[in-house]
Design an enzyme around this catalytic site. Structure first.
Site, mmCIF file in Angstrom:
data_model
loop_
_atom_site.group_PDB
_atom_site.id
_atom_site.type_symbol
_atom_site.label_atom_id
_atom_site.label_comp_id
_atom_site.label_asym_id
_atom_site.label_seq_id
_atom_site.Cartn_x
_atom_site.Cartn_y
_atom_site.Cartn_z
ATOM 1 C CG ASN A 35 -5.994 5.100 -3.403
ATOM 2 O OD1 ASN A 35 -7.033 5.441 -2.838
ATOM 3 N ND2 ASN A 35 -5.009 4.482 -2.769
ATOM 4 N N GLY A 83 -0.162 1.851 -9.204
ATOM 5 C CA GLY A 83 -0.659 0.483 -9.092
ATOM 6 C C GLY A 83 -1.815 0.446 -8.114
ATOM 7 C CB SER A 125 5.097 -5.900 -2.048
ATOM 8 O OG SER A 125 4.607 -6.510 -0.886
ATOM 9 C CE1 TYR A 150 -0.056 -4.414 -4.519
ATOM 10 C CE2 TYR A 150 0.470 -5.834 -2.642
ATOM 11 C CZ TYR A 150 0.714 -4.707 -3.393
ATOM 12 O OH TYR A 150 1.743 -3.863 -3.040
ATOM 13 C CE LYS A 154 3.066 -3.813 -6.416
ATOM 14 N NZ LYS A 154 3.380 -2.622 -7.175
HETATM 15 P P1 NAD Z 1 -1.316 4.588 -3.477
HETATM 16 O O1 NAD Z 1 -2.586 3.940 -3.906
HETATM 17 O O2 NAD Z 1 -1.393 5.622 -2.417
HETATM 18 O O3 NAD Z 1 -0.595 5.241 -4.749
HETATM 19 C C1 NAD Z 1 -0.665 4.679 -6.032
HETATM 20 C C2 NAD Z 1 -0.972 5.827 -6.994
HETATM 21 O O4 NAD Z 1 -1.025 5.288 -8.310
HETATM 22 C C3 NAD Z 1 -2.322 6.482 -6.727
HETATM 23 O O5 NAD Z 1 -2.144 7.882 -6.655
HETATM 24 C C4 NAD Z 1 -3.191 6.077 -7.917
HETATM 25 O O6 NAD Z 1 -4.112 7.080 -8.246
HETATM 26 C C5 NAD Z 1 -2.134 5.855 -8.994
HETATM 27 N N1 NAD Z 1 -2.497 4.888 -10.041
HETATM 28 C C6 NAD Z 1 -2.984 3.619 -9.900
HETATM 29 N N2 NAD Z 1 -3.133 3.046 -11.096
HETATM 30 C C7 NAD Z 1 -2.735 3.955 -12.030
HETATM 31 C C8 NAD Z 1 -2.658 3.940 -13.453
HETATM 32 N N3 NAD Z 1 -3.046 2.890 -14.162
HETATM 33 N N4 NAD Z 1 -2.181 5.026 -14.081
HETATM 34 C C9 NAD Z 1 -1.790 6.124 -13.375
HETATM 35 N N5 NAD Z 1 -1.866 6.199 -12.036
HETATM 36 C C10 NAD Z 1 -2.321 5.120 -11.360
HETATM 37 O O7 NAD Z 1 -0.304 3.438 -3.077
HETATM 38 P P2 NAD Z 1 1.074 3.533 -2.294
HETATM 39 O O8 NAD Z 1 0.856 2.993 -0.931
HETATM 40 O O9 NAD Z 1 1.670 4.867 -2.458
HETATM 41 O O10 NAD Z 1 1.913 2.449 -3.095
HETATM 42 C C11 NAD Z 1 2.776 2.808 -4.158
HETATM 43 C C12 NAD Z 1 3.316 1.540 -4.783
HETATM 44 O O11 NAD Z 1 4.002 0.786 -3.790
HETATM 45 C C13 NAD Z 1 2.232 0.624 -5.338
HETATM 46 O O12 NAD Z 1 2.706 0.042 -6.521
HETATM 47 C C14 NAD Z 1 2.079 -0.420 -4.242
HETATM 48 O O13 NAD Z 1 1.618 -1.635 -4.742
HETATM 49 C C15 NAD Z 1 3.505 -0.533 -3.740
HETATM 50 N N6 NAD Z 1 3.583 -1.015 -2.349
HETATM 51 C C16 NAD Z 1 2.858 -0.375 -1.385
HETATM 52 C C17 NAD Z 1 2.891 -0.846 -0.074
HETATM 53 C C18 NAD Z 1 2.091 -0.165 1.016
HETATM 54 O O14 NAD Z 1 1.899 -0.760 2.059
HETATM 55 N N7 NAD Z 1 1.610 1.055 0.831
HETATM 56 C C19 NAD Z 1 3.687 -1.956 0.248
HETATM 57 C C20 NAD Z 1 4.415 -2.573 -0.759
HETATM 58 C C21 NAD Z 1 4.356 -2.089 -2.065
HETATM 59 C C1 UD1 Z 2 -0.030 -6.667 3.885
HETATM 60 C C2 UD1 Z 2 0.183 -7.336 2.551
HETATM 61 C C3 UD1 Z 2 1.452 -6.879 1.890
HETATM 62 C C4 UD1 Z 2 1.632 -5.385 1.924
HETATM 63 C C5 UD1 Z 2 1.495 -4.928 3.366
HETATM 64 C C6 UD1 Z 2 1.698 -3.453 3.545
HETATM 65 C C7 UD1 Z 2 0.004 -9.770 1.943
HETATM 66 C C8 UD1 Z 2 -0.088 -11.137 2.482
HETATM 67 N N1 UD1 Z 2 0.156 -8.773 2.815
HETATM 68 O O1 UD1 Z 2 0.898 -7.196 4.760
HETATM 69 O O2 UD1 Z 2 1.426 -7.291 0.544
HETATM 70 O O3 UD1 Z 2 2.904 -5.061 1.421
HETATM 71 O O4 UD1 Z 2 0.196 -5.278 3.795
HETATM 72 O O5 UD1 Z 2 0.685 -2.741 2.904
HETATM 73 O O6 UD1 Z 2 -0.063 -9.619 0.771
HETATM 74 N N2 UD1 Z 2 -3.626 -6.619 11.800
HETATM 75 C C9 UD1 Z 2 -4.533 -6.688 12.839
HETATM 76 N N3 UD1 Z 2 -5.693 -5.969 12.741
HETATM 77 C C10 UD1 Z 2 -5.979 -5.185 11.651
HETATM 78 C C11 UD1 Z 2 -5.033 -5.132 10.586
HETATM 79 C C12 UD1 Z 2 -3.865 -5.869 10.695
HETATM 80 O O7 UD1 Z 2 -4.308 -7.372 13.823
HETATM 81 O O8 UD1 Z 2 -7.062 -4.553 11.604
HETATM 82 C C13 UD1 Z 2 -2.352 -7.381 11.912
HETATM 83 C C14 UD1 Z 2 -2.161 -8.422 10.835
HETATM 84 O O9 UD1 Z 2 -2.777 -9.631 11.197
HETATM 85 C C15 UD1 Z 2 -0.635 -8.499 10.755
HETATM 86 C C16 UD1 Z 2 -0.184 -7.064 11.092
HETATM 87 O O10 UD1 Z 2 -1.290 -6.456 11.775
HETATM 88 O O11 UD1 Z 2 -0.137 -9.357 11.741
HETATM 89 C C17 UD1 Z 2 0.141 -6.229 9.871
HETATM 90 O O12 UD1 Z 2 -0.953 -6.293 8.972
HETATM 91 P P1 UD1 Z 2 -1.035 -5.378 7.657
HETATM 92 O O13 UD1 Z 2 -0.835 -3.957 8.040
HETATM 93 O O14 UD1 Z 2 -2.294 -5.725 6.955
HETATM 94 O O15 UD1 Z 2 0.227 -5.803 6.791
HETATM 95 P P2 UD1 Z 2 0.740 -7.258 6.299
HETATM 96 O O16 UD1 Z 2 -0.194 -8.313 6.693
HETATM 97 O O17 UD1 Z 2 2.159 -7.397 6.724
#
Ligand code: NAD
Ligand code: UD1
Length: 341
Positions: A35, A83, A125, A150, A154
């Site tokens: 990704n 991830g 998360s 997912y 975590k």
């Molecule tokens: P992202 O997808 O942009 O980055 C994840 C990176 O991991 C990517 O570059 C992908 O290529 C790499 N990857 C995936 N599986 C792999 C593997 N098996 N070996 C090596 N590389 C691998 O995601 P992000 O938004 O930067 O998220 C980073 C971390 O934070 C993730 O673990 C995600 O679950 C966690 N997280 C993200 C959010 C969010 O909203 N973005 C929220 C809570 C937790």
């Molecule tokens: C989701 C994930 C969380 C992850 C987070 C950030 C769950 C239940 N939720 O949370 O694990 O950490 O994303 O990546 O696992 N919304 C709209 N229209 C849209 C998209 C979203 O109205 O097109 C609203 C949703 O209903 C919510 C808010 O915006 O009220 C935020 O949504 P979103 O960005 O998807 O994040 P979370 O639901 O908080």
């Protein structure tokens, strides 16, 4: 410090790598580009003037992870971002998600342990809290029922890390529970990239703003919140990245012994979906057409963090506001689109 960053070319990983390099840490990235793309490495160089050592491959490839140690010598710490993170995808392919997020992490941990690299920071998360009974949500809040594989991946990984620490107290583990990361680096060279319809709010809004989608669908307008729409703790990704720098501090402190620590990374403030839309429109001088539609299944009404523990123990708090988040999300998406034309 010499730091292995898994997933270091992804959204949060790349921002953290920038902060690490700017603090003169030595960075080794492992990413399978599932990704992300190599172009991000060039962009990190453009921002910092430095190019981290990069390995393309899977964190579950034991031989590759061992080779990283053989070629780089002692590594002080691993920050584990790698991830898969798309909730709907995880519902369709739970085995794929558990395999990547859990099995591969087990292999990674095994090799880290073998090479005496037991300082570990894990990207968790806020979704591990499930639908918490009270807000703000503190680290003392019991974990809840997750609504998708997912989020379970975590929650399970946190438990695995806890058990690992209990079995061998030379592991020093920091679990960071992110709330809702948004925004992009001030250079607008790195940010969140989506090839298809984004599941999360902010990337969807930016696509509407850029004319890639006709309108935003707001999921639910009858929640018990100030305007009926969902409330979340949106945090700027640069603040989040800096939270990792603060977490590294626990590995440096001479007196602190290894531990299993959990911290929330959020701003401590909740904002509603409508507030985000209005702020985005104002800051970027754009119009976001929207329609109020049914609630999204399994969504919770309100989530925001209690951030006292992370401030008291790590001295970290967020500094960037909603305007910064909306502006940087938009300008990055706009400039990125132009750069790949
Ligand atoms: P992202 O997808 O942009 O980055 C994840 C990176 O991991 C990517 O570059 C992908 O290529 C790499 N990857 C995936 N599986 C792999 C593997 N098996 N070996 C090596 N590389 C691998 O995601 P992000 O938004 O930067 O998220 C980073 C971390 O934070 C993730 O673990 C995600 O679950 C966690 N997280 C993200 C959010 C969010 O909203 N973005 C929220 C809570 C937790
Ligand atoms: C989701 C994930 C969380 C992850 C987070 C950030 C769950 C239940 N939720 O949370 O694990 O950490 O994303 O990546 O696992 N919304 C709209 N229209 C849209 C998209 C979203 O109205 O097109 C609203 C949703 O209903 C919510 C808010 O915006 O009220 C935020 O949504 P979103 O960005 O998807 O994040 P979370 O639901 O908080």
């Amino acid at each position: 410090m010499k730091i292995l960053v898994t997933g270091g070319l992804g959204y949060i990983g790349s921002h953290t790598v920038v902060e690490l390099l700017q603090k003169d840490h030595e960075v080794i990235i492992l990413d399978n580009l599932y990704n992300s793309s190599l172009d991000i490495l060039a962009r990190i160089h453009k921002i910092t003037g430095k190019t981290p050592n990069f390995y393309q491959g899977n964190m579950g490839d034991e031989a590759l992870v061992q080779r990283i140690f053989s070629e780089n010598g002692k590594i002080d710490c691993c920050i584990h971002f790698a991830g898969l993170k798309v909730i709907n995808e995880s519902l369709e392919n739970p085995l794929g998600y558990y395999s990547n997020n859990i099995s591969c992490t087990l292999t990674l941990l095994k090799v880290l342990g073998k090479n005496n690299c037991r300082n570990f920071i894990f990207s968790s998360s806020a979704s591990v809290y499930g639908d918490a009974a009270h807000v703000p949500v503190s680290e003392e809040t019991p974990k809840g029922e997750c609504s998708n594989p997912y989020a379970w991946s975590k929650s399970f990984t946190e438990q695995i890390l806890y058990d690992l620490y209990q079995s061998d107290k030379t592991w020093n583990i920091v679990v960071l529970r992110y709330f809702n990361p948004v925004g992009a680096h001030a250079s607008h060279l790195i940010g969140e990239i989506h090839q298809s319809a984004p599941p999360n709010l902010m990337p969807y809004i930016t696509q509407v703003a850029l004319g890639q989608r006709e309108k935003l669908f707001i999921f639910g307008s009858d929640y018990p919140t100030r305007d009926g729409t969902g409330v979340r703790d949106f945090i700027h990704v640069v603040d989040l990245a800096k939270g990792h720098i603060a977490a590294l501090g626990v590995f440096n402190t001479q007196n602190a012994s290894p531990a299993y620590r959990i911290y929330n990374l959020g701003t401590g403030e909740g904002h509603s979906v409508l507030e985000i839309v209005q702020t985005f429109e104002r800051v970027n001088s754009v119009k976001i057409p929207y329609a109020l539609v049914e609630r999204r299944p399994a969504d919770i009404a309100v989530s925001f963090a209690d951030v006292n523990k992370v401030y008291n123990e790590l001295g970290w708090k967020s500094t960037l506001n909603l305007e910064d988040m909306c502006r940087d999300s938009y300008l990055f998406a706009k400039e990125y689109l132009e750069s790949i034309k």
